[in-house]
Design a protein around this motif. Structure first.
Motif, PDB file in Angstrom:
ATOM      1  N   ASN A  81      -4.314   1.755  -1.614  1.00 38.83           N
ATOM      2  CA  ASN A  81      -3.741   2.980  -1.071  1.00 38.83           C
ATOM      3  C   ASN A  81      -4.003   3.148   0.429  1.00 38.83           C
ATOM      4  O   ASN A  81      -3.853   4.229   0.960  1.00 38.83           O
ATOM      5  CB  ASN A  81      -4.186   4.226  -1.859  1.00 38.83           C
ATOM      6  N   ARG A  82      -4.374   2.074   1.076  1.00 36.30           N
ATOM      7  CA  ARG A  82      -4.404   2.073   2.541  1.00 36.30           C
ATOM      8  C   ARG A  82      -4.251   0.647   3.026  1.00 36.30           C
ATOM      9  O   ARG A  82      -4.537  -0.309   2.320  1.00 36.30           O
ATOM     10  CB  ARG A  82      -5.682   2.697   3.097  1.00 36.30           C
ATOM     11  N   ASP A  83      -3.771   0.497   4.258  1.00 41.84           N
ATOM     12  CA  ASP A  83      -3.566  -0.813   4.853  1.00 41.84           C
ATOM     13  C   ASP A  83      -4.908  -1.493   5.094  1.00 41.84           C
ATOM     14  O   ASP A  83      -5.896  -0.821   5.389  1.00 41.84           O
ATOM     15  CB  ASP A  83      -2.817  -0.645   6.181  1.00 41.84           C
ATOM     16  N   LEU A  84      -4.953  -2.804   4.934  1.00 42.61           N
ATOM     17  CA  LEU A  84      -6.197  -3.539   5.192  1.00 42.61           C
ATOM     18  C   LEU A  84      -6.470  -3.677   6.668  1.00 42.61           C
ATOM     19  O   LEU A  84      -5.649  -3.922   7.455  1.00 42.61           O
ATOM     20  CB  LEU A  84      -6.137  -4.931   4.560  1.00 42.61           C
ATOM     21  N   GLY A 108      -0.931   6.787  -7.199  1.00 42.70           N
ATOM     22  CA  GLY A 108      -0.027   7.233  -8.240  1.00 42.70           C
ATOM     23  C   GLY A 108       1.446   6.981  -7.993  1.00 42.70           C
ATOM     24  O   GLY A 108       2.291   7.416  -8.783  1.00 42.70           O
ATOM     25  N   CYS A 109       1.792   6.253  -6.925  1.00 37.81           N
ATOM     26  CA  CYS A 109       3.220   6.047  -6.630  1.00 37.81           C
ATOM     27  C   CYS A 109       3.817   4.859  -7.383  1.00 37.81           C
ATOM     28  O   CYS A 109       5.018   4.624  -7.291  1.00 37.81           O
ATOM     29  CB  CYS A 109       3.450   5.910  -5.120  1.00 37.81           C
ATOM     30  N   GLY A 110       3.004   4.099  -8.127  1.00 36.76           N
ATOM     31  CA  GLY A 110       3.540   3.037  -8.956  1.00 36.76           C
ATOM     32  C   GLY A 110       3.323   1.623  -8.446  1.00 36.76           C
ATOM     33  O   GLY A 110       3.987   0.698  -8.910  1.00 36.76           O
ATOM     34  N   LYS A 111       2.406   1.436  -7.509  1.00 36.06           N
ATOM     35  CA  LYS A 111       2.155   0.099  -6.957  1.00 36.06           C
ATOM     36  C   LYS A 111       1.692  -0.868  -8.043  1.00 36.06           C
ATOM     37  O   LYS A 111       2.238  -1.971  -8.186  1.00 36.06           O
ATOM     38  CB  LYS A 111       1.095   0.156  -5.848  1.00 36.06           C
ATOM     39  N   ASP A 157      -6.008  -5.812  -6.878  1.00 39.32           N
ATOM     40  CA  ASP A 157      -5.629  -4.405  -6.989  1.00 39.32           C
ATOM     41  C   ASP A 157      -6.800  -3.532  -6.508  1.00 39.32           C
ATOM     42  O   ASP A 157      -7.951  -3.946  -6.566  1.00 39.32           O
ATOM     43  CB  ASP A 157      -5.273  -4.078  -8.434  1.00 39.32           C
ATOM     44  N   GLU A 158      -6.482  -2.341  -6.058  1.00 41.46           N
ATOM     45  CA  GLU A 158      -7.470  -1.409  -5.491  1.00 41.46           C
ATOM     46  C   GLU A 158      -8.197  -2.054  -4.314  1.00 41.46           C
ATOM     47  O   GLU A 158      -9.400  -1.906  -4.134  1.00 41.46           O
ATOM     48  CB  GLU A 158      -8.461  -0.940  -6.561  1.00 41.46           C
ATOM     49  N   SER A 159      -7.450  -2.785  -3.500  1.00 42.21           N
ATOM     50  CA  SER A 159      -8.045  -3.541  -2.390  1.00 42.21           C
ATOM     51  C   SER A 159      -8.679  -2.643  -1.326  1.00 42.21           C
ATOM     52  O   SER A 159      -9.459  -3.130  -0.499  1.00 42.21           O
ATOM     53  CB  SER A 159      -7.004  -4.454  -1.745  1.00 42.21           C
ATOM     54  N   TYR A 210       0.834  -1.196   0.000  1.00 42.61           N
ATOM     55  CA  TYR A 210       0.000   0.000   0.000  1.00 42.61           C
ATOM     56  C   TYR A 210       0.866   1.242   0.000  1.00 42.61           C
ATOM     57  O   TYR A 210       2.019   1.232   0.416  1.00 42.61           O
ATOM     58  CB  TYR A 210      -0.977   0.000   1.171  1.00 42.61           C
ATOM     59  N   GLY A 211       0.302   2.293  -0.555  1.00 44.75           N
ATOM     60  CA  GLY A 211       0.999   3.571  -0.649  1.00 44.75           C
ATOM     61  C   GLY A 211       0.064   4.599  -1.255  1.00 44.75           C
ATOM     62  O   GLY A 211      -1.065   4.286  -1.629  1.00 44.75           O
TER      63      GLY A 211
END
Length: 167
Positions: A164-167, A37-40, A131-133, A33-34
């Protein structure tokens, strides 16, 4: 290496057996996660593209198709749609039409999860990347989360969560 019959007789699913170490193992899953737009997703696609979409194995009179990695996007967020997305990804790789998708469509999450387990076992899927979890919605009883983890535990297929956030 022990043959597949020896593995089954020993109660070890072949897709969880380590040829390298001769040991049964649990699937290793991960979360990336990040910020947006950071490239994950780009990074995951670069890694995924290092593997073939499918591998056709022929062992004497036995043959099967192995799918190393499946990627799905969880934009809708509910588990039923995630099961359909996994089935659709398998169908797309195999190119045989919506065989697995038809089996999971209009089923409850538990039944569609069982069908997905069958598909994973049949095609020896190694990793499912979601993706997009951050859009996944788990119910308050955590039954949906348990179903997803059960798929991994029962099949030996690892899960990768990218968001883009921790589960």
């Amino acid at each position: 290496y022990k043959g597949p019959a020896d593995l089954v007789q020993a109660g070890i699913p072949a897709n969880v057996y380590s040829v390298r170490h001769g040991l049964a193992g649990r699937p290793q899953s991960f979360v990336i996660y990040g910020v947006s737009g950071c490239g994950k997703t780009v990074a995951m696609n670069l890694v995924k593209n290092m593997y073939p979409q499918a591998i056709h194995h022929v062992l004497n009179d036995f043959e099967y198709i192995q799918i190393p990695i499946i990627t799905v996007t969880a934009l809708v967020g509910n588990m039923s749609e995630l099961m359909i997305a996994i089935a659709r990804a398998i169908d797309d790789i195999l190119g045989n039409g919506p065989v697995w998708e038809k089996r999971v469509r209009n089923r409850n999450v538990g039944l569609s999860g069982s069908i997905i387990k069958d598909a994973i076992r049949l095609h020896h899927v190694g990793l499912i990347i979601i993706d997009e979890s951050q859009f996944l919605k788990f119910d308050t009883s955590n039954a949906s989360l348990e179903n997803l983890i059960g798929i991994s535990e029962e099949t030996g297929c690892a899960l990768g969560f990218v968001g883009n956030r921790d589960l």
